[in-house]
Write a protein that holds these residues in place. Sequence first.
Motif, PDB file in Angstrom:
ATOM      1  N   ALA A  35       0.852  -1.200   0.000  1.00  0.00           N
ATOM      2  CA  ALA A  35       0.000   0.000   0.000  1.00  0.00           C
ATOM      3  C   ALA A  35       0.886   1.247   0.000  1.00  0.00           C
ATOM      4  CB  ALA A  35      -0.925  -0.019   1.205  1.00  0.00           C
ATOM      5  N   PRO A  36       1.587   1.530  -1.104  1.00  0.00           N
ATOM      6  CA  PRO A  36       2.479   2.693  -1.146  1.00  0.00           C
ATOM      7  C   PRO A  36       1.703   3.993  -0.992  1.00  0.00           C
ATOM      8  CG  PRO A  36       2.174   1.787  -3.350  1.00  0.00           C
ATOM      9  CD  PRO A  36       1.547   0.802  -2.411  1.00  0.00           C
ATOM     10  N   GLN A  37       2.229   4.859  -0.150  1.00  0.00           N
ATOM     11  CA  GLN A  37       1.578   6.128   0.139  1.00  0.00           C
ATOM     12  C   GLN A  37       2.262   7.303  -0.543  1.00  0.00           C
ATOM     13  OE1 GLN A  37      -1.312   6.137   2.032  1.00  0.00           O
ATOM     14  NE2 GLN A  37      -1.032   3.919   1.826  1.00  0.00           N
ATOM     15  N   ALA A  38       3.298   7.045  -1.353  1.00  0.00           N
ATOM     16  CA  ALA A  38       4.016   8.105  -2.054  1.00  0.00           C
ATOM     17  C   ALA A  38       4.459   7.559  -3.398  1.00  0.00           C
ATOM     18  CB  ALA A  38       5.211   8.575  -1.237  1.00  0.00           C
ATOM     19  N   LYS A  39       4.987   8.426  -4.264  1.00  0.00           N
ATOM     20  CA  LYS A  39       5.462   7.986  -5.563  1.00  0.00           C
ATOM     21  C   LYS A  39       6.492   6.874  -5.427  1.00  0.00           C
ATOM     22  CE  LYS A  39       2.941  10.633  -8.127  1.00  0.00           C
ATOM     23  NZ  LYS A  39       1.883  10.033  -8.972  1.00  0.00           N
ATOM     24  N   LEU A  40       7.334   6.959  -4.367  1.00  0.00           N
ATOM     25  CA  LEU A  40       8.232   5.863  -4.020  1.00  0.00           C
ATOM     26  C   LEU A  40       8.155   5.670  -2.516  1.00  0.00           C
ATOM     27  CD1 LEU A  40      10.367   3.729  -4.602  1.00  0.00           C
ATOM     28  CD2 LEU A  40      12.118   5.526  -4.395  1.00  0.00           C
ATOM     29  N   HIS A  41       7.610   4.538  -2.094  1.00  0.00           N
ATOM     30  CA  HIS A  41       7.431   4.247  -0.676  1.00  0.00           C
ATOM     31  C   HIS A  41       8.257   3.008  -0.340  1.00  0.00           C
ATOM     32  CE1 HIS A  41       4.419   3.531   2.885  1.00  0.00           C
ATOM     33  NE2 HIS A  41       5.692   3.447   3.259  1.00  0.00           N
ATOM     34  N   VAL A  42       9.337   3.201   0.491  1.00  0.00           N
ATOM     35  CA  VAL A  42      10.209   2.100   0.893  1.00  0.00           C
ATOM     36  C   VAL A  42       9.899   1.762   2.339  1.00  0.00           C
ATOM     37  CG1 VAL A  42      12.571   1.299   1.190  1.00  0.00           C
ATOM     38  CG2 VAL A  42      12.002   2.821  -0.709  1.00  0.00           C
ATOM     39  N   ASN A  43       9.467   0.518   2.598  1.00  0.00           N
ATOM     40  CA  ASN A  43       9.161   0.071   3.949  1.00  0.00           C
ATOM     41  C   ASN A  43      10.104  -1.084   4.281  1.00  0.00           C
ATOM     42  OD1 ASN A  43       8.134  -0.659   6.396  1.00  0.00           O
ATOM     43  ND2 ASN A  43       6.197  -1.473   5.596  1.00  0.00           N
ATOM     44  N   ASN A  44      11.042  -0.800   5.173  1.00  0.00           N
ATOM     45  CA  ASN A  44      12.006  -1.831   5.544  1.00  0.00           C
ATOM     46  C   ASN A  44      11.876  -2.205   7.016  1.00  0.00           C
ATOM     47  OD1 ASN A  44      13.960  -3.614   4.669  1.00  0.00           O
ATOM     48  ND2 ASN A  44      15.664  -2.273   5.183  1.00  0.00           N
ATOM     49  N   GLY A  45      10.740  -1.884   7.616  1.00  0.00           N
ATOM     50  CA  GLY A  45      10.517  -2.240   9.005  1.00  0.00           C
ATOM     51  C   GLY A  45      10.931  -1.134   9.952  1.00  0.00           C
ATOM     52  N   ASP A  46      10.553  -1.253  11.220  1.00  0.00           N
ATOM     53  CA  ASP A  46      10.899  -0.253  12.225  1.00  0.00           C
ATOM     54  C   ASP A  46      12.394  -0.268  12.516  1.00  0.00           C
ATOM     55  OD1 ASP A  46       8.284   0.485  12.430  1.00  0.00           O
ATOM     56  OD2 ASP A  46       7.873  -0.862  14.136  1.00  0.00           O
ATOM     57  N   ASN A  47      12.960   0.965  12.703  1.00  0.00           N
ATOM     58  CA  ASN A  47      14.351   1.115  13.133  1.00  0.00           C
ATOM     59  C   ASN A  47      15.316   0.330  12.241  1.00  0.00           C
ATOM     60  OD1 ASN A  47      13.510   2.617  15.478  1.00  0.00           O
ATOM     61  ND2 ASN A  47      12.757   0.655  16.235  1.00  0.00           N
ATOM     62  N   SER A  48      15.151   0.452  10.948  1.00  0.00           N
ATOM     63  CA  SER A  48      16.023  -0.255  10.021  1.00  0.00           C
ATOM     64  C   SER A  48      16.290   0.623   8.813  1.00  0.00           C
ATOM     65  CB  SER A  48      15.394  -1.588   9.612  1.00  0.00           C
ATOM     66  OG  SER A  48      14.116  -1.370   9.033  1.00  0.00           O
ATOM     67  N   TYR A  49      16.992   0.084   7.844  1.00  0.00           N
ATOM     68  CA  TYR A  49      17.469   0.876   6.725  1.00  0.00           C
ATOM     69  C   TYR A  49      16.661   0.649   5.463  1.00  0.00           C
ATOM     70  CZ  TYR A  49      21.736   1.468   9.476  1.00  0.00           C
ATOM     71  OH  TYR A  49      22.638   1.765  10.444  1.00  0.00           O
ATOM     72  N   GLY A  50      16.445   1.712   4.714  1.00  0.00           N
ATOM     73  CA  GLY A  50      16.102   1.627   3.313  1.00  0.00           C
ATOM     74  C   GLY A  50      17.343   2.095   2.576  1.00  0.00           C
ATOM     75  N   THR A  51      17.969   1.286   1.742  1.00  0.00           N
ATOM     76  CA  THR A  51      19.312   1.549   1.262  1.00  0.00           C
ATOM     77  C   THR A  51      19.367   1.643  -0.252  1.00  0.00           C
ATOM     78  OG1 THR A  51      20.228   0.358   3.126  1.00  0.00           O
ATOM     79  CG2 THR A  51      21.704   0.748   1.289  1.00  0.00           C
ATOM     80  N   ILE A  52      20.154   2.630  -0.741  1.00  0.00           N
ATOM     81  CA  ILE A  52      20.466   2.739  -2.159  1.00  0.00           C
ATOM     82  C   ILE A  52      21.960   2.529  -2.295  1.00  0.00           C
ATOM     83  CG2 ILE A  52      20.413   4.186  -4.213  1.00  0.00           C
ATOM     84  CD1 ILE A  52      18.156   5.772  -2.860  1.00  0.00           C
ATOM     85  N   LEU A  53      22.390   1.504  -3.019  1.00  0.00           N
ATOM     86  CA  LEU A  53      23.814   1.222  -3.156  1.00  0.00           C
ATOM     87  C   LEU A  53      24.467   2.232  -4.077  1.00  0.00           C
ATOM     88  CD1 LEU A  53      23.811  -2.675  -3.483  1.00  0.00           C
ATOM     89  CD2 LEU A  53      24.352  -1.304  -1.470  1.00  0.00           C
ATOM     90  N   ALA A  54      25.753   2.503  -3.820  1.00  0.00           N
ATOM     91  CA  ALA A  54      26.503   3.416  -4.665  1.00  0.00           C
ATOM     92  C   ALA A  54      26.725   2.794  -6.032  1.00  0.00           C
ATOM     93  CB  ALA A  54      27.842   3.739  -4.016  1.00  0.00           C
TER      94      ALA A  54
END
Length: 329
Positions: A35-54
């Motif tokens: 259920a994305p709430q934005a154009k890009l919605h990343v949900n990785n759980g509480d107190n954790s990372y949503g990561t983009i690799l270099a």
Amino acid sequence: MKKNIFLALMVFSAFNSVSQNKIELVGNVGVGTLAPQAKLHVNNGDNSYGTILATSSESEFSLYAKSLYTQPVYSEAFRLGLKHNNTEENGFISFYRGTSIRGGFLGFSTNGFERLKIDVNGNVGIGTSSPKQKLTIVGDQNAGDQGGPINGQNSTALLRLQSSPGGAGEVLDFGMNIKSYGWIQPQDFNDPNAFYNLILNAKGGNVGIGTINPDSKLAVNGTIHSKEVKVDMTGWSDFVFKKDYTLPTLEEVEKHIAEKGHLKNIPSEEEVLKNGINLGEMNAKLLQKIEELTLYMIEMKKENQILKNAVEKQNKEIELLKIKNSNQK
């Protein structure tokens, strides 16, 4: 045709195999959420990372967005930063929550330490988490004496304004000497022996020291300690020695003192206590009186010489008379 159908089936199968990834044809994109709430919605759980690799050969680096606990109020709620493996000390931006709909603030960190904060009132703190002014800078000074300003390359200033980039040109440094004094020093970054003038109110206005109501270009409420004071003058008192100057008689001076209680053209005690004195003007007036006194002394010397000559003449006449009387006996 068979190849295209196969690829389509592979993509469809991949989306179905990861049930929490959803891409809508029109609308929002969800990663880790159905259920994305934005154009890009990343949900990785509480107190954790949503990561983009270099996208470089150093794959250990990544840009991360981190969600943190949002309780209590004014705590760090989210963080956006650069990570190396699991280390977050390259630099990050912290988002602090406020009460509910407002009151949040920002923190900017490098090397694992917060360096700058913008608080709820818009105050900016550098080296402090509690700025009380629009800009508060707290330096990392030693407990001992920091000393005064030194050359531009080795300055211990807390704040610097620089006229050009690249470590060149003129700089204006502001610093503190612990438990002693604050200082301002314009100087050259590259030349340790080049120090420049400091101009205050070049276009107008007064400067006050020890007063909030300066009534002159420089108003000092206190003592000025100086090795030398230079005053520009528009005139001087040598007119006293000109032939057309009328020197007051001593009788006139005596009369003025008796009536006014002070010398002519010299301010009274009441005037001085009320208005102060102009240093250059007063020196000129005092010199005028000294020059007048010199003329009085010269005149008195002449009169004394006349009297001395008259006495000597009279004494000679007396001696001659005594000799004459003695001879007659």
